[in-house]
Scaffold this motif. Sequence first.
Motif, PDB file in Angstrom:
ATOM      1  N   UNK A  62       0.828  -1.214   0.000  1.00 44.77           N
ATOM      2  CA  UNK A  62       0.000   0.000   0.000  1.00 44.77           C
ATOM      3  C   UNK A  62       0.860   1.261   0.000  1.00 44.77           C
ATOM      4  N   UNK A  63       0.253   2.379  -0.442  1.00 40.17           N
ATOM      5  CA  UNK A  63       0.909   3.683  -0.428  1.00 40.17           C
ATOM      6  C   UNK A  63       0.052   4.656   0.379  1.00 40.17           C
ATOM      7  N   UNK A  64       0.713   5.503   1.169  1.00 43.15           N
ATOM      8  CA  UNK A  64       0.056   6.602   1.865  1.00 43.15           C
ATOM      9  C   UNK A  64       0.920   7.834   1.702  1.00 43.15           C
ATOM     10  N   UNK A  65       0.310   8.977   1.464  1.00 43.61           N
ATOM     11  CA  UNK A  65       1.094  10.201   1.490  1.00 43.61           C
ATOM     12  C   UNK A  65       1.484  10.510   2.929  1.00 43.61           C
ATOM     13  N   UNK A  66       2.531  11.301   3.066  1.00 42.58           N
ATOM     14  CA  UNK A  66       2.978  11.717   4.394  1.00 42.58           C
ATOM     15  C   UNK A  66       1.845  12.403   5.141  1.00 42.58           C
ATOM     16  N   UNK A  67       1.110  13.268   4.462  1.00 36.08           N
ATOM     17  CA  UNK A  67       0.040  14.015   5.121  1.00 36.08           C
ATOM     18  C   UNK A  67      -1.054  13.071   5.613  1.00 36.08           C
ATOM     19  N   UNK A  68      -1.426  12.087   4.780  1.00 35.07           N
ATOM     20  CA  UNK A  68      -2.474  11.155   5.190  1.00 35.07           C
ATOM     21  C   UNK A  68      -2.011  10.302   6.363  1.00 35.07           C
ATOM     22  N   UNK A  69      -0.761   9.883   6.362  1.00 38.64           N
ATOM     23  CA  UNK A  69      -0.238   9.098   7.475  1.00 38.64           C
ATOM     24  C   UNK A  69      -0.265   9.906   8.771  1.00 38.64           C
ATOM     25  N   UNK A  70       0.134  11.169   8.701  1.00 42.71           N
ATOM     26  CA  UNK A  70       0.136  12.003   9.896  1.00 42.71           C
ATOM     27  C   UNK A  70      -1.282  12.262  10.395  1.00 42.71           C
ATOM     28  N   UNK A  71      -2.210  12.454   9.481  1.00 41.31           N
ATOM     29  CA  UNK A  71      -3.593  12.715   9.878  1.00 41.31           C
ATOM     30  C   UNK A  71      -4.236  11.472  10.500  1.00 41.31           C
ATOM     31  N   UNK A  98       4.469  -0.699   3.963  1.00 40.79           N
ATOM     32  CA  UNK A  98       3.719   0.493   3.569  1.00 40.79           C
ATOM     33  C   UNK A  98       4.701   1.531   3.044  1.00 40.79           C
ATOM     34  N   UNK A  99       4.423   2.058   1.847  1.00 37.73           N
ATOM     35  CA  UNK A  99       5.204   3.176   1.317  1.00 37.73           C
ATOM     36  C   UNK A  99       4.592   4.488   1.785  1.00 37.73           C
ATOM     37  N   UNK A 100       5.411   5.370   2.359  1.00 42.10           N
ATOM     38  CA  UNK A 100       4.981   6.727   2.710  1.00 42.10           C
ATOM     39  C   UNK A 100       5.603   7.662   1.678  1.00 42.10           C
ATOM     40  N   UNK A 101       4.784   8.451   1.015  1.00 38.10           N
ATOM     41  CA  UNK A 101       5.251   9.275  -0.102  1.00 38.10           C
ATOM     42  C   UNK A 101       4.996  10.759   0.156  1.00 38.10           C
ATOM     43  N   UNK A 102       5.541  11.585  -0.752  1.00 38.08           N
ATOM     44  CA  UNK A 102       5.256  13.028  -0.781  1.00 38.08           C
ATOM     45  C   UNK A 102       5.559  13.707   0.560  1.00 38.08           C
ATOM     46  N   UNK A 103       6.747  13.469   1.077  1.00 34.68           N
ATOM     47  CA  UNK A 103       7.174  14.161   2.292  1.00 34.68           C
ATOM     48  C   UNK A 103       7.337  15.653   2.023  1.00 34.68           C
ATOM     49  N   UNK A 104       7.246  16.476   3.066  1.00 29.23           N
ATOM     50  CA  UNK A 104       7.599  17.892   2.885  1.00 29.23           C
ATOM     51  C   UNK A 104       9.055  18.013   2.428  1.00 29.23           C
ATOM     52  N   UNK A 105       9.332  19.000   1.611  1.00 27.07           N
ATOM     53  CA  UNK A 105      10.696  19.211   1.125  1.00 27.07           C
ATOM     54  C   UNK A 105      11.611  19.666   2.261  1.00 27.07           C
ATOM     55  N   UNK A 106      11.068  20.537   3.138  1.00 26.78           N
ATOM     56  CA  UNK A 106      11.865  21.097   4.228  1.00 26.78           C
ATOM     57  C   UNK A 106      11.113  20.953   5.548  1.00 26.78           C
ATOM     58  N   UNK A 107      11.864  21.032   6.637  1.00 27.12           N
ATOM     59  CA  UNK A 107      11.265  21.101   7.966  1.00 27.12           C
ATOM     60  C   UNK A 107      12.038  22.125   8.776  1.00 27.12           C
ATOM     61  N   UNK A 108      11.344  22.744   9.714  1.00 24.49           N
ATOM     62  CA  UNK A 108      11.986  23.804  10.499  1.00 24.49           C
ATOM     63  C   UNK A 108      12.728  23.194  11.672  1.00 24.49           C
TER      64      UNK A 108
END
Length: 593
Positions: free
Chosen positions: A271-280, A424-434
Motif C-alpha cells: 500500500x501507499x500513503x502520502x505523508x500528510x495522510x499518514x500524519x492525519x 507500507x510506502x509513505x510518499x510526498x514528504x515535505x521538502x523542508x522542515x523547520x
Amino acid sequence: MSGPEWRRTHTCGELDLGAVGQFVRLNGWVHVRRDLGGIYFVDLRDRYGLTQLVLEESLTDAVRLSAEDVVMVEGTVRERTAKNPELPTGEIEIEVTKLEILSKAETPPMEVAAVDVPSVETRLRYRFLDLRRAPMQRSIAHRAKLISAIRRGFDGEGFLDIETPILTKATPEGARDYLVPSRVHPGSFYALPQSPQIFKQILMCSGFDKYYQVARCFRDEDLRADRQPDFTQLDMEMSFVEEEDVFAVWERVLVQVFHDVMGVELPAQFPRLTWLEAMERFGTDKPDTRFGMEIQNVDAWAGDSDFQVFRGTIERGDTVRALVVAGGADLSRKVVDGLAEFVRPFGAKGLAWWKWTAEGGAGPLARFTEGAAGDALRAALGMREGDLALFVADTVPVARRALGELRLHLAKLREVPRTGWNFLWITAFPMFEYDEESGRYVSSHHPFTAPASWDLAEADHATLASRAYDLVLNGWEMGSGSIRIHRTDVQRRVFDLLGIGPEEQEAKFGFLLEALRYGAPPHGGFALGLDRIAALTAGLDNIRDVIAFPKTATAADLMCGAPAPVTSQQLRDVHVQLAPDALERLRGADESA
C-alpha cells in the motif's frame, strides 16, 4: 578419513536415526555435563545444534571436562532410550570411544547454556561468549540469510554491486560526521560516509543505471534501540525511473526474500500513503497498520459544541482530534487519568474523554453531549455502546503526535492483536522542515531530493512537497529514498533555499555539481536498513541482537575498550592537538603505552 585426526565428519546438528551404527567424529564446545553415576552424559554444541554424548567412566577419569572446553570425540551413533523431541538430534546419541580436549576453557564469566540472559553490559563485555548462545547464533544466521537473499534479488534484477569510498569528504546529511585526520595532508580530514548518496548519484551520471551495495555507514548521533553509530544498509540507485519503478523493484525483491528466508507470502504490491495522510490518520510517518484505532478529526463538531475548551481551540485556529477505543468503557477512572499523564510529555495539556454506555454518556464531556449533540458526536466517530473516546485539543502537530503515541500505548495496554507483515510506502514528504535548534529550515531527507515541482521560482519552505519516500514495516522505518535532482539549476536553487551560498556549494558539493553539468539522467533510489529489517523479522526489538559487535547506548565498544585515548606520537603523526581538558587522558595513555 583424511586430514588432522581431530577433524569432524559431521556437525552437532545433522545426525539422526539414519546414522545409527556409523563411526563419527565430532568437534564442538562442552555445553552441559550430567553425571549419572558411572555414566557421564555431555551435550556437545556447535552452531548447527547439540548432540548428546555418552562417556564411560574410564574416559571421564582420564579427561576432566569443564563448560566451554573445545573437544574432539569419536564414537558410534546409537538410538537413544529417552528421546528428546525438542532437538533435531534428539533420537540419537554418540557412544564415545575417544575424547581429546583441543582447547581448555577457563571458568566463563557468563554461562552460555544458562536460560537467564546476562546483563547487557556483561553480554557486550564478553561478546565472544554471548555470540555462542543459541539465540544469538540464530539471529546472526538469520541476518546472513536475509542479506544473501537480498543480494540475489538485486543480482536477478540486473543491478551491479559497486563499492563506494569509506574515506571521503564531509557533507551535511542530517547528522554529525565521524572525522579522520590525514597524515599526508596536514590540517585536513576525511569523513566516514553517512551514506553513499553522492557517489551513487555520480555512478548514475557515469552510465551505471542499476547500482547496489551492502554499505557500511557512520553517523555521530545519539543512539536508540534502532540506531548504532556504524550500521549497514542495502543501498541502490536506478536511472530513467519514477517513484513507482523504484517501488516495483523493491516489492519484487522483498516478496522473494520473505518467501525464501521466512516462508512468508507478501502481497505483490505494498500500500501507499502520502505523508500528510499518514500524519492525519496515525500521528506518525511510520504507522503500524496492523490494527485500526485511527485518529479522527472532530473540528466540525467541536466548533459548534458548548464545551468552551473545544470551541476556543477551533476559534484560535487549532484542532481537536480523537481516538475511539473499542470496548474501552471498561477502563477505570484511574487508568484513564493515567492516559492523560501519558500524553503530557508529547506536548498535550490534557486529555478529554467520553464513554458511551447503556446508561448514556459518562465522563467530563457528558453534559456537553446530551441529546442531538451526543448523537452527532457518536455518528462522527462511529462509536458503539461500550466504546471510549479520547480527545486532544491543541495545535495540529501536538494533537497528531500525542494521539499517535497514545494509539501505540493503548494497543499494548489493551493487547490489541498485531500479527503479520504490513509493508507500507509513505510518499510526498515535505521538502523542508523547520529546525528549532538552528532556527532555520533544513532538508526533510537530504538536499539532493527532487521537489514535487521543478519550478522553484516562488518556492515556499513551509508548503513545498518533495519526491521523497519511506518504507515502513509494522511501525518501523525500514529505509528512505527519493527521486533525485538531476538538473544543476534546480540543485543550486535548493542549496540557496537551505542557505548554502555559491562558495559553500562549490567547496562542499563541487564534484557533484560538475557531474550534473555533463549530462545526468533522471534517477532515484532507496536504502534499506539491514540491521532493522533483520531485527524485526527475527522477532527482536533491538538491532543490537543482530549485530555481531555492537556499541552501547553511549557508542562504546565494551569488548575492545573503544573509543580509547591514543599516544601523543600518534596525534603528532596526524597533526592533531588536543584541547586542554583532554590532555590528562592522553598522559594516561602515554604512561601505559
